[in-house]
Write an enzyme that holds these catalytic residues in place. Structure first.
Site, PDB file in Angstrom:
ATOM      1  N   GLU A  38      60.260 -16.165  39.165  1.00  0.00           N
ATOM      2  CA  GLU A  38      59.742 -14.795  39.325  1.00  0.00           C
ATOM      3  C   GLU A  38      58.824 -14.853  40.497  1.00  0.00           C
ATOM      4  O   GLU A  38      57.739 -15.732  40.328  1.00  0.00           O
ATOM      5  CB  GLU A  38      59.341 -14.042  38.183  1.00  0.00           C
ATOM      6  CG  GLU A  38      59.610 -12.466  38.096  1.00  0.00           C
ATOM      7  CD  GLU A  38      61.092 -12.068  37.911  1.00  0.00           C
ATOM      8  OE1 GLU A  38      61.469 -11.866  39.062  1.00  0.00           O
ATOM      9  OE2 GLU A  38      61.675 -12.111  37.086  1.00  0.00           O
ATOM     10  N   SER A 130      62.727   0.759  36.303  1.00  0.00           N
ATOM     11  CA  SER A 130      62.717  -0.249  35.178  1.00  0.00           C
ATOM     12  C   SER A 130      62.757  -1.429  35.796  1.00  0.00           C
ATOM     13  O   SER A 130      62.551  -2.402  34.787  1.00  0.00           O
ATOM     14  CB  SER A 130      64.115   0.171  34.541  1.00  0.00           C
ATOM     15  OG  SER A 130      65.236  -0.220  35.164  1.00  0.00           O
ATOM     16  N   LEU A 132      65.004  -3.041  37.416  1.00  0.00           N
ATOM     17  CA  LEU A 132      66.378  -3.763  37.332  1.00  0.00           C
ATOM     18  C   LEU A 132      67.258  -3.156  38.841  1.00  0.00           C
ATOM     19  O   LEU A 132      68.397  -3.271  38.803  1.00  0.00           O
ATOM     20  CB  LEU A 132      67.301  -3.063  35.895  1.00  0.00           C
ATOM     21  CG  LEU A 132      66.624  -3.261  34.944  1.00  0.00           C
ATOM     22  CD1 LEU A 132      67.608  -2.636  33.753  1.00  0.00           C
ATOM     23  CD2 LEU A 132      66.697  -4.744  34.565  1.00  0.00           C
ATOM     24  N   SER A 134      67.202  -0.776  41.036  1.00  0.00           N
ATOM     25  CA  SER A 134      67.794   0.586  41.236  1.00  0.00           C
ATOM     26  C   SER A 134      67.811   0.725  42.937  1.00  0.00           C
ATOM     27  O   SER A 134      68.625   1.161  43.591  1.00  0.00           O
ATOM     28  CB  SER A 134      67.344   1.820  40.619  1.00  0.00           C
ATOM     29  OG  SER A 134      66.000   1.804  40.670  1.00  0.00           O
ATOM     30  N   ASP A 179      66.710  -9.382  45.008  1.00  0.00           N
ATOM     31  CA  ASP A 179      67.478  -8.072  44.560  1.00  0.00           C
ATOM     32  C   ASP A 179      68.678  -8.060  45.190  1.00  0.00           C
ATOM     33  O   ASP A 179      69.777  -7.683  44.583  1.00  0.00           O
ATOM     34  CB  ASP A 179      66.391  -6.974  44.603  1.00  0.00           C
ATOM     35  CG  ASP A 179      65.312  -7.262  43.696  1.00  0.00           C
ATOM     36  OD1 ASP A 179      65.064  -8.474  42.875  1.00  0.00           O
ATOM     37  OD2 ASP A 179      64.253  -6.520  43.612  1.00  0.00           O
TER      38      ASP A 179
HETATM   39  C1  GLA Z   1      60.955  -7.705  43.137  1.00  0.00           C
HETATM   40  C2  GLA Z   1      61.171  -7.872  44.604  1.00  0.00           C
HETATM   41  C3  GLA Z   1      61.943  -9.504  44.528  1.00  0.00           C
HETATM   42  C4  GLA Z   1      61.347 -10.310  43.848  1.00  0.00           C
HETATM   43  C5  GLA Z   1      60.747  -9.855  42.253  1.00  0.00           C
HETATM   44  C6  GLA Z   1      59.740 -10.954  41.811  1.00  0.00           C
HETATM   45  O1  GLA Z   1      61.851  -7.391  42.219  1.00  0.00           O
HETATM   46  O2  GLA Z   1      61.884  -6.866  44.974  1.00  0.00           O
HETATM   47  O3  GLA Z   1      62.081  -9.684  45.924  1.00  0.00           O
HETATM   48  O4  GLA Z   1      59.976 -10.866  44.710  1.00  0.00           O
HETATM   49  O5  GLA Z   1      60.069  -8.536  42.501  1.00  0.00           O
HETATM   50  O6  GLA Z   1      60.453 -12.034  41.663  1.00  0.00           O
END
Ligand code: GLA
Length: 392
Positions: A38, A130, A132, A134, A179
């Site tokens: 993360e 959330s 996740l 979206s 993401d």
């Molecule tokens: C969000 C960002 C990702 C990533 C995460 C943290 O989801 O969109 O690019 O940096 O936070 O890991």
């Protein structure tokens, strides 16, 4: 695993709202959950996300003029939002349609111009806000639809990069690539071990014998642009600039733990040092976690999930009492293999790996203790790892 009711609803709404179903096609793009790694994706580190079977359903058809009309079943009170290819600027008034508009804009930046507009209905089953993804799901869905109906020549990996570009430059969140990549490149039953330094990746099958992935939603709304996400990224960039004066590195992800420990004194600001520490350690943890998984050592994987959360709480400072309560309550329960916050943080969800026989107890006890401390309910979902975007 396509939800036929969602598919039917998105097509029915298209006909109801736009008056005809001629030439319309239905599409799906998943959401994602990150298992570990993360705040490493904008630091040239590794991430380990997977696509989910929940996501965003879309129905779209090409028009003969330059209009673009959008309708969201989730935000039906906004009605049809109409715009045109001649007005590709973000605006507050455009609300959620800034995401698909941003993708159209990003396609045009890459020389893929649309000669005519389109009508589009979306309907998602990812809880909004959330963590996740979206928004990444909607961006990749839009890119996938544009490629399909205009015949553009792009790969799924390009769709991820286009989605990220639009999010960074049109929607104002300086996010990394995780993401959009997880959404565009998802594979059923596997997580994606991605090196964000060069986008090399491998699929790692997730076989959880006798255990499941459970997502717990804090139900605290967060929006990354409002949060300190961009500030964290700037701090890491400032740390990198300082370290680069003495070290031959391109990103914080280039550093081993030993190299970081030997050179951390160069970062005189203690807060900056902590943020950089997280980026370096979390990247190494992710590499170790994937190794543990390959070795069949799921308990080690779980232990690293916990360390990841602790580092995000203590060093990176992106958790907050809601996420901490969910994770800390989960760790107390026998049968919980691992639990940590997932996504950007500040709200959103935790991801936990829980043995089948402990799932009920987990939901009950964590849920009760969360409510006692925070004052409102958390929501729990058992999720499956799904594939990437598709025509349905
Ligand atoms: C969000 C960002 C990702 C990533 C995460 C943290 O989801 O969109 O690019 O940096 O936070 O890991």
């Amino acid at each position: 695993m396509i939800d036929q009711e969602m598919k039917k609803a998105v097509l029915d709404n298209f006909e109801k709202v736009f008056g005809s179903n001629d030439n319309v096609k239905a599409y799906f793009a998943p959401g994602r959950v990150n298992l570990i790694g993360e705040h490493t994706d904008y630091n040239g580190g590794h991430v380990f996300p997977c696509a989910l079977t929940i996501g965003t359903y879309g129905a779209a058809a090409r028009r003969n003029d330059r209009k673009m009309r959008f309708y969201s079943v989730n935000q039906d009170r906004l009605g049809v939002v109409e715009t045109s290819l001649d007005d590709l600027n973000p605006s507050d008034k455009a609300g959620w349609t800034n995401y698909p508009k941003g993708v159209v804009w990003a396609f045009e930046k890459r020389g893929m111009r649309l000669d005519t507009g389109f009508d589009m209905v979306i309907y998602g089953n990812i809880p909004n806000g959330s963590g996740l993804s979206s928004s990444a799901s909607l961006e990749v869905l839009t890119g996938f639809i544009l490629r399909d109906i205009y015949g553009f020549d792009t790969t799924n990996q390009d769709l991820a990069l286009i989605g990220q570009y639009s999010e960074n430059n049109y929607n104002g969140c300086n996010c990394g690539i995780m993401d959009q990549f997880a959404v565009a490149m998802g594979r059923e039953g596997s997580a994606i071990f991605l090196d964000t330094a060069d986008l090399s990746f491998e699929y790692a099958p997730i076989k959880l014998d006798g255990a499941k992935i459970i997502i717990a939603n804090t139900n605290k709304k967060h929006k990354l642009t409002d949060s300190q996400y961009n500030a964290r990224r700037s701090t890491c960039e400032a740390a990198l600039a300082i370290l680069k004066k003495s070290l031959d590195i391109k990103s914080l992800g280039d550093l081993t733990i030993e190299e970081f420990e030997k050179n951390k004194h160069l970062l005189e600001d203690p807060d900056m040092q902590k943020k950089a520490k997280h980026a370096v350690y979390e990247n190494q943890r992710t590499i170790q976690a994937v190794k543990a998984l390959k070795d069949g050592d799921i308990n080690r994987f779980g232990e690293l999930m916990r360390q990841s959360h602790e580092s995000l709480r203590d060093d990176y400072d992106v958790t907050g009492v809601e996420l901490d309560t969910l994770a800390e309550e989960a760790w107390k329960i026998p049968g919980v293999i691992g639990s940590r916050m997932t996504g950007g943080g500040f709200g959103g969800c935790t991801v936990s790996i829980v043995r089948d026989e402990a799932i009920e107890e987990f939901k009950k006890t964590v849920g009760e203790n969360y409510k006692k401390k925070i004052g409102y309910d958390a929501t729990f979902y058992t999720v499956e790892i799904g594939g990437g975007p598709e025509v349905i």
